[in-house]
Design a protein around this motif. Structure first.
Motif, short mmCIF file in Angstrom:
data_model
loop_
_atom_site.label_atom_id
_atom_site.label_comp_id
_atom_site.label_asym_id
_atom_site.label_seq_id
_atom_site.Cartn_x
_atom_site.Cartn_y
_atom_site.Cartn_z
N HIS A 30 -2.70 3.31 -0.66
CA HIS A 30 -3.79 4.26 -0.82
C HIS A 30 -5.09 3.49 -0.61
O HIS A 30 -5.53 2.73 -1.48
N HIS A 31 -5.69 3.68 0.56
CA HIS A 31 -6.92 2.98 0.91
C HIS A 31 -8.12 3.80 0.45
O HIS A 31 -8.05 5.02 0.40
N PRO A 32 -9.24 3.17 0.09
CA PRO A 32 -9.52 1.73 0.15
C PRO A 32 -9.15 0.99 -1.13
O PRO A 32 -9.48 -0.17 -1.28
N PHE A 33 -8.47 1.69 -2.05
CA PHE A 33 -8.15 1.10 -3.34
C PHE A 33 -7.06 0.03 -3.22
O PHE A 33 -6.98 -0.87 -4.04
N GLU A 34 -6.24 0.17 -2.18
CA GLU A 34 -5.22 -0.83 -1.88
C GLU A 34 -5.52 -1.41 -0.50
O GLU A 34 -5.96 -0.70 0.41
N SER A 35 -5.23 -2.68 -0.34
CA SER A 35 -5.70 -3.42 0.84
C SER A 35 -5.07 -2.93 2.13
O SER A 35 -3.85 -2.70 2.20
N HIS B 204 5.42 11.26 -6.27
CA HIS B 204 4.68 11.52 -7.51
C HIS B 204 3.31 10.83 -7.47
O HIS B 204 2.31 11.42 -7.92
N ARG B 205 3.26 9.63 -6.91
CA ARG B 205 1.99 8.93 -6.80
C ARG B 205 1.00 9.71 -5.95
O ARG B 205 -0.17 9.87 -6.31
N VAL B 206 1.46 10.18 -4.80
CA VAL B 206 0.56 10.93 -3.90
C VAL B 206 0.06 12.19 -4.60
O VAL B 206 -1.13 12.51 -4.56
#
Length: 697
Positions: free
Chosen positions: A357-362, A648-650
């Motif tokens: 999940h960008h930009p929170f994850e690289s 579930h994350r999405v």
């Protein structure tokens, strides 16, 4: 009225049920400007939001207004589902655009300039220059500016020149005679784009840490040096905006890249659609400019300040004040990769699907995936779509390395990505020179899908690895756009992506896919069927729910199906960042539909669709908005999130989280207006800040 399951309902094609797409786009820019006007936002970020609202308006005139004007000129009106003819739309655009421009300059003059000044960030006007500043600026003008200027006197031997799209110009009124005895009346000064529009004064002549001067003010102060022996009666900034849509008949050209290159050469001088002029510009000069650009008073916008506010954004990086900007954060590495730091990316993906999940994850994991694949001796082929990639992208270098290392590399470059056409032509040429097979997609359809396929030999058999995304392979925008990316070795998804690449690079009939939905073939139909399934659940008394997040919504048949679902009792929540043509909250039609727009630190770009399906929920990520062009005239991908934990994350991060936002969300009303949500007695919740706190280091 029409009959729906025995009940009388309104005609769902009634134009009064739709918001005009152009007017909805204008409203989006008011919401962006509201971010600038919000005192809770850091000061330098408020400046950026002002600039974004201005640059968005530029593009709106270059594209949407230009198309409407073209329809009128060719007498080919094409009203949308709202039924408004182009002439009426242009009239309404004019009224709202005037309000937006006035609000932009009021905010700049009355709020932003004073607040910046109180922080030592000053735009020093000519009447405030000290003796030292004026001396330094005169030297700067003579040494750095004057040598590249070519002022042009207007007379029969010097007709009105071609003016480049969105360039800074001065109309100059002169008195007296020049060296050849020519009587001075009018002259033009065009500022080359090589000149910085904002000049930072050096410390030795500054009164504070950050003193800036507009190039336009510098030109106006020393303009008499360009016309020796003549008297300057006045000088006035102006800027013309031109039609920037490129039109290439792909059925009639042999080489799309060559045809686009030819079109690009003339885009900067295409038909004018808007004239911006200084507020004090006299009527005769305004009329002269209007006549030369073949525009009317309806196309003129007077500016109470610099004619291109967007240029102010140049100071953002020069002002080193972290306290006036959003706090920095470090994106986390996706947990699957963080748990196996020394394991090759492909090996991790072979064992599990990986969601980012960008930009929170690289975004670096995507770059590393391609880099490792380019060096892996067992990788046989790499295939990728590139829509916007940015200059000097490491990704392109990795693809070139892969080709040089003997991999079969195929890249689908979308040459027609608006305003990136020239960069993409350069990119295609560079890839081809390195031995990469470059294709331009399908005639008549933009390739907007975001796909990467890696074929690797493992234990005597071939395995496909796939990366699918809602956003572009662009390292810069991945830091400021919210998007989802999925890496998977799922056999069915791998086979579907392989078939899509075959379709893009070859010729053949429509293909059958197992997992993916694809525009222009199955995505539109699939969405209608999934909405219809929720209608059936509601009619049978079962729970029925739809939640979808996208950038824009205007496709008429999808809106009609959503209206039908609302009438049947389906509960629908839509998170639509930009223009939405659907009207929520209309009794008997859409009272079960809620539409919200979230405007925050990051540009909301991910597309996520969730269908309740009576407890067997399905969730998809996609490259496509629910727009006519995306569903019917582009190559797009829509992919399911099959792993239950990732699904579930999405749902949690992209849907439930944003439905709970009560600080940066705007609720669309039935009349087309938006109301900003307030926490009230509830705890304040910002969806984007919650994701930073949850996912970032």
């Amino acid at each position: 009225m029409t009959l729906l399951n025995g009940a009388m309902t309104r005609d769902l094609t009634d134009p009064s049920l739709y918001i005009n797409r152009e007017l909805a786009q204008i409203e989006f820019n008011f919401r962006v400007l509201a971010q600038a006007q919000d005192p809770r936002v850091p000061l330098m970020e408020r400046l950026r939001y002002l600039c974004i609202s201005n640059s968005n308006l530029d593009e709106f005139f270059e594209v949407r207004v230009a198309v409407l004007k073209q329809q009128l000129a060719l007498n080919t009106p094409m009203p949308g589902p709202d039924g408004l003819p182009p002439a009426e739309v242009l009239t309404r655009i004019r009224a709202r655009a005037l309000e937006l421009v006035r609000a932009q300059y009021d905010f700049w003059n009355d709020v932003l300039l004073p607040e910046l000044g109180s922080e030592g960030i000053r735009f020093v006007t000519r009447d405030k220059w000290t003796v030292k500043q004026k001396r330094w600026l005169q030297g700067y003008f003579q040494n750095e500016v004057l040598p590249v200027l070519s002022p042009l006197g207007l007379d029969p031997a010097h007709p009105f020149p071609r003016i480049l799209n969105k360039s800074l110009n001065l109309a100059v009124v002169l008195k007296g005679k020049d060296a050849f005895g020519r009587e001075g009346h009018m002259a033009l000064v065009r500022a080359p784009r090589s000149l910085p529009r904002i000049i930072r004064l050096p410390a030795e002549v500054s009164d504070g840490p950050y003193d800036f001067v507009f190039l336009a003010g510098l030109l106006q102060q020393f303009i008499d040096e360009m016309f020796p022996g003549m008297r300057v009666e006045g000088s006035y900034q102006f800027r013309v905006t031109r039609n920037s849509e490129l039109v290439v008949d792909e059925d009639e050209v042999e080489n799309l890249a060559t045809a686009l290159s030819d079109e690009l050469a003339g885009r900067g001088y295409a038909h004018p659609v808007r004239l911006e002029i200084a507020e004090a510009c006299p009527k005769p000069i305004t009329e002269m400019l209007m006549a030369n650009f073949e525009l009317t008073e309806q196309d003129v916008y007077r500016c109470a300040g610099p004619v291109n506010i967007n240029r102010i954004n140049a100071i953002y990086d020069q002002v080193e004040r972290p306290d006036l900007k959003f706090p920095k954060f470090v994106p986390r590495v996706a947990p699957a990769f963080a748990a196996a730091p020394n394991v090759p990316v492909l090996d991790v993906v072979r064992d599990q699907d990986v969601l980012m999940h960008h930009p929170f994850e690289s975004f670096g994991a995507v770059m590393e995936l391609v880099r490792q694949a380019s060096q892996d001796p067992d990788v046989l082929a790499i295939k990728q779509t590139l829509y916007r990639v940015g200059d000097n992208s490491p990704l392109v270098n990795h693809l070139i390395d892969a080709a040089r290392n003997g991999k079969d590399v195929t890249v689908v470059v979308e040459l027609r990505a608006r305003f990136d056409e020239e960069a993409n032509i350069r990119l295609a040429n560079r890839l081809q020179e390195a031995g990469v097979q470059v294709v331009y997609g399908v005639v008549g359809y933009k390739t907007h899908a975001k796909m990467l396929l890696i074929v690797r030999r493992e234990q005597g058999r071939l395995r496909r690895y796939v990366h699918l995304s809602t956003g572009n392979y662009h390292q810069i925008t991945s830091r400021v756009y919210t998007d989802f990316g999925l890496m998977t070795a799922d056999n069915d998804i791998g086979e579907d992506v392989h078939k899509m690449f075959q379709q893009l690079s070859g010729l053949g009939t429509a293909i059958r896919l197992k997992r993916l939905l694809q525009s222009p073939f199955t995505l539109h139909k699939g969405l209608l069927e999934k909405i219809e399934r929720e209608i059936a659940h509601a009619q049978a008394g079962r729970p029925a729910r739809i939640i979808a997040k996208m950038n824009a919504l205007n496709e008429a048949s999808v809106i009609q199906q959503l209206y039908a679902a609302s009438i049947a009792g389906v509960q629908i929540d839509l998170i639509v960042r930009g223009a939405c043509a659907l009207k929520p909250g209309i009794p008997g039609v859409s009272e079960n539909i809620r539409v919200r727009s979230v405007i925050g630190r990051f540009l909301e770009h991910s597309r996520v669709y969730w269908f309740g399906n009576d407890g067997a929920a399905e969730i998809y990520c996609a490259s496509a908005d629910w727009m006519e062009r995306n569903l019917l005239r582009r190559i797009e991908t829509c992919f399911p999130i099959l792993d239950p934990q990732l699904a579930h994350r999405v749902y949690d991060e992209a849907l439930a989280n944003f439905l709970a936002d009560n600080t940066q969300a705007w609720m669309l009303q039935a009349d087309g207006s938006y109301q900003r949500t307030e926490p009230g007695e509830d705890m304040p919740h910002s969806a984007q800040l919650a994701l930073i706190a949850r996912l970032c280091m």
